[in-house]
Design an enzyme around this catalytic site. Structure first.
Site, PDB file in Angstrom:
ATOM      1  NE  ARG A  39      -6.522 -22.699  -7.751  1.00 15.22           N
ATOM      2  CZ  ARG A  39      -7.019 -21.511  -8.042  1.00 15.22           C
ATOM      3  NH1 ARG A  39      -8.004 -21.412  -8.904  1.00 15.22           N
ATOM      4  NH2 ARG A  39      -6.534 -20.436  -7.482  1.00 15.22           N
ATOM      5  CE  LYS A 204      -4.943  -1.882 -10.079  1.00 18.98           C
ATOM      6  NZ  LYS A 204      -6.307  -2.343  -9.754  1.00 18.98           N
ATOM      7  N   GLY A 357      -1.326 -15.763  -7.661  1.00 18.97           N
ATOM      8  CA  GLY A 357      -1.791 -16.611  -8.755  1.00 18.97           C
ATOM      9  C   GLY A 357      -0.908 -16.523  -9.989  1.00 18.97           C
ATOM     10  N   GLY A 381      -5.437 -14.903  -3.826  1.00 17.08           N
ATOM     11  CA  GLY A 381      -6.021 -13.930  -2.901  1.00 17.08           C
ATOM     12  C   GLY A 381      -5.753 -14.296  -1.451  1.00 17.08           C
TER      13      GLY A 381
HETATM   14  P1  ADP Z   1       0.302 -12.236  -8.592  1.00 15.48           P
HETATM   15  O1  ADP Z   1      -0.983 -12.783  -9.171  1.00 15.48           O
HETATM   16  O2  ADP Z   1       1.403 -13.223  -8.606  1.00 15.48           O
HETATM   17  O3  ADP Z   1       0.073 -11.606  -7.222  1.00 15.48           O
HETATM   18  P2  ADP Z   1      -0.046  -9.726  -9.972  1.00 15.48           P
HETATM   19  O4  ADP Z   1      -1.465 -10.077 -10.261  1.00 15.48           O
HETATM   20  O5  ADP Z   1       0.205  -8.659  -8.991  1.00 15.48           O
HETATM   21  O6  ADP Z   1       0.779 -11.042  -9.546  1.00 15.48           O
HETATM   22  O7  ADP Z   1       0.686  -9.253 -11.305  1.00 15.48           O
HETATM   23  C1  ADP Z   1       0.770 -10.068 -12.429  1.00 15.48           C
HETATM   24  C2  ADP Z   1       0.739  -9.230 -13.683  1.00 15.48           C
HETATM   25  O8  ADP Z   1       1.659  -8.178 -13.629  1.00 15.48           O
HETATM   26  C3  ADP Z   1       1.107 -10.058 -14.901  1.00 15.48           C
HETATM   27  O9  ADP Z   1      -0.014 -10.186 -15.729  1.00 15.48           O
HETATM   28  C4  ADP Z   1       2.231  -9.228 -15.575  1.00 15.48           C
HETATM   29  O10 ADP Z   1       2.082  -9.152 -16.982  1.00 15.48           O
HETATM   30  C5  ADP Z   1       2.038  -7.875 -14.944  1.00 15.48           C
HETATM   31  N1  ADP Z   1       3.279  -7.078 -14.979  1.00 15.48           N
HETATM   32  C6  ADP Z   1       4.463  -7.352 -14.419  1.00 15.48           C
HETATM   33  N2  ADP Z   1       5.376  -6.400 -14.698  1.00 15.48           N
HETATM   34  C7  ADP Z   1       4.751  -5.482 -15.445  1.00 15.48           C
HETATM   35  C8  ADP Z   1       5.154  -4.244 -16.054  1.00 15.48           C
HETATM   36  N3  ADP Z   1       6.393  -3.782 -15.945  1.00 15.48           N
HETATM   37  N4  ADP Z   1       4.229  -3.562 -16.767  1.00 15.48           N
HETATM   38  C9  ADP Z   1       2.966  -4.036 -16.887  1.00 15.48           C
HETATM   39  N5  ADP Z   1       2.529  -5.173 -16.338  1.00 15.48           N
HETATM   40  C10 ADP Z   1       3.399  -5.905 -15.617  1.00 15.48           C
HETATM   41 MG    MG Z   2      -2.676 -11.829 -10.118  1.00 17.42          MG
END
Ligand code: ADP
Ligand code: MG
Length: 401
Positions: A39, A204, A357, A381
């Site tokens: 950043r 999620k 992120g 976000g």
């Molecule tokens: P981003 O920040 O890129 O939007 P998210 O916050 O939605 O991504 O998700 C990231 C998290 O999802 C990571 O910490 C990863 O470990 C978790 N994750 C991905 N696949 C799985 C899975 N099959 N089961 C549990 N956690 C998962």
């Molecule tokens: Mg995230």
């Protein structure tokens, strides 16, 4: 919106809201060390432009969530030092906003010199829900400067004193980073070249339903991996064992699948998954077809057949947005899906944007070449809210003034 390049700022006091919220850890000497200066590097272009424009530069930023308390471990001092190294220029530091000498210090800056203010979230008014309280802090900040530049993309989705309220009090413009982020998201939201493929993953499904709802009107193909895929698989009546599942979202997911059919958008789900009993890689790891997930196991990554399937679907793409890891990439045994898909996206001759992120962190952690993506967003976000089709208050305010 004004363009920073075109504004004469010579000898003007310019307040720059940057996003310098880098992860820190305490080293063996008790000093705070920056573990990822991405950043800070992303903020350099605007600062260099302001130097070139002979502005007196005042940097305004936050670190962590001190919630109005002066927490010494969340001081911006180590950030000022590192940023100074990146710029090859000393950065003066002001510990206290209420210091009566502060205006004199700012006035006596030479054109192109920089002073950084201490963590703005030490002030409780910064994040207050009450506009009068926020405005009180914004007034104080506005008195220090003649012009405001917002370049902290990671905070533009926030209604905060140093983001929105200040922009209502001073002539304002976006910085180069915010401009670059806006341009990339405009391209994929308004003007995508087709075929347009969106790859979604992460933990999620509830975090991503807004994104799917918005993008379903624009994309040709949706590839879904990560933890969120299991709610989709469950909606197809498959057994998902102990995998991440948001049972209360099944109805919404079913609706989305139907909507996709209506709109001729293909949703592609995993056909095989890497499973284990433990998330940390400490128990046996196997790969199974999605129809054969045992009741006592979790799906933690996409399997090799899914990787091949997703790669084939990506081949034709001319625009790709990727948000959310394909598996628990932080653990080696479950990082392969994310690595392979990210690598594939980076090699396509398509316009490629990464939001989220953890997805950006995954690219760095897995040692992929960042320069091979067209845009990696610095705001988790904020990028999600743009993909959901929302207006970001920190950008909207610039259109009003
Ligand atoms: P981003 O920040 O890129 O939007 P998210 O916050 O939605 O991504 O998700 C990231 C998290 O999802 C990571 O910490 C990863 O470990 C978790 N994750 C991905 N696949 C799985 C899975 N099959 N089961 C549990 N956690 C998962
Ligand atoms: Mg995230």
């Amino acid at each position: 919106m004004k363009q920073l390049e075109q504004i004469d700022l010579s000898n003007q006091r310019v307040l720059l809201r940057a996003d310098l919220n880098a992860p820190l850890k305490v080293d063996s000497n008790g000093q705070m060390q920056i573990t990822d200066d991405g950043r800070l590097k992303a903020s350099v272009a605007t600062i260099e432009l302001l130097i070139k424009k002979n502005a007196k530069i005042i940097i305004l930023a936050h670190l962590g969530r001190p919630k109005g308390e002066r927490k010494p471990e969340l001081s911006l001092k180590p950030i000022a030092k590192r940023l100074g190294e990146l710029l090859n220029k000393p950065i003066a530091f002001a510990e206290n906003l209420n210091d009566p000498e502060l205006t004199t210090r700012i006035d006596s800056l030479n054109p192109g010199e920089i002073l950084m203010l201490e963590n703005i979230r030490y002030e409780k008014d910064e994040t207050s829900k009450d506009q009068t309280e926020r405005n009180r802090l914004a007034q104080k900040l506005a008195q220090l400067a003649d012009f405001f530049v917002i370049d902290g993309f990671g905070v533009v989705h926030r209604e905060q004193a140093s983001v929105t309220d200040i922009a209502r009090l001073l002539p304002s413009a976006p910085g180069k980073l915010v401009e670059a982020e806006q341009k990339a998201f405009d391209k994929v939201l308004k003007n995508p070249e087709r075929p347009y493929v969106v790859v979604l993953g992460g933990s999620k499904v509830s975090d991503k339903l807004g994104v799917i709802n918005n993008l379903i009107n624009k994309v040709d193909l949706l590839l879904i991996g990560g933890g969120m895929a299991f709610t989709f698989l469950k909606a197809q009546s498959l057994e998902v064992g102990q995998s991440l599942l948001e049972i209360d979202r099944l109805d919404e997911v079913n609706k989305l699948m139907n909507l996709a059919k209506e709109k001729n958008v293909e949703i592609v789900l995993p056909v095989d998954v890497v499973i284990s009993k433990e998330l940390d890689g400490s128990s046996e790891v196997k790969t199974v077809e999605v129809a054969n997930i045992p009741v006592d196991q979790k799906g933690l990554d996409i399997g090799p057949k899914t990787i091949e399937l997703f790669k084939t679907k990506l081949n034709q793409a001319k625009t790709v947005v990727w948000n959310g890891p394909m598996g628990v990439f932080e653990v080696k045994q479950f990082s392969n899906g994310t690595k392979e898909i990210a690598q594939k996206i980076s090699e396509l001759s398509a316009y490629t944007v990464v939001g989220g992120g953890d997805s950006a962190a995954a690219i760095r952690l897995l040692g992929l070449d960042e320069s091979k993506f067209d845009h990696i967003s610095t705001g988790g976000g904020a990028s999600l809210e743009l993909l959901e089709g929302k207006e970001l208050p920190g950008l909207k305010v610039l259109e009003e003034v």
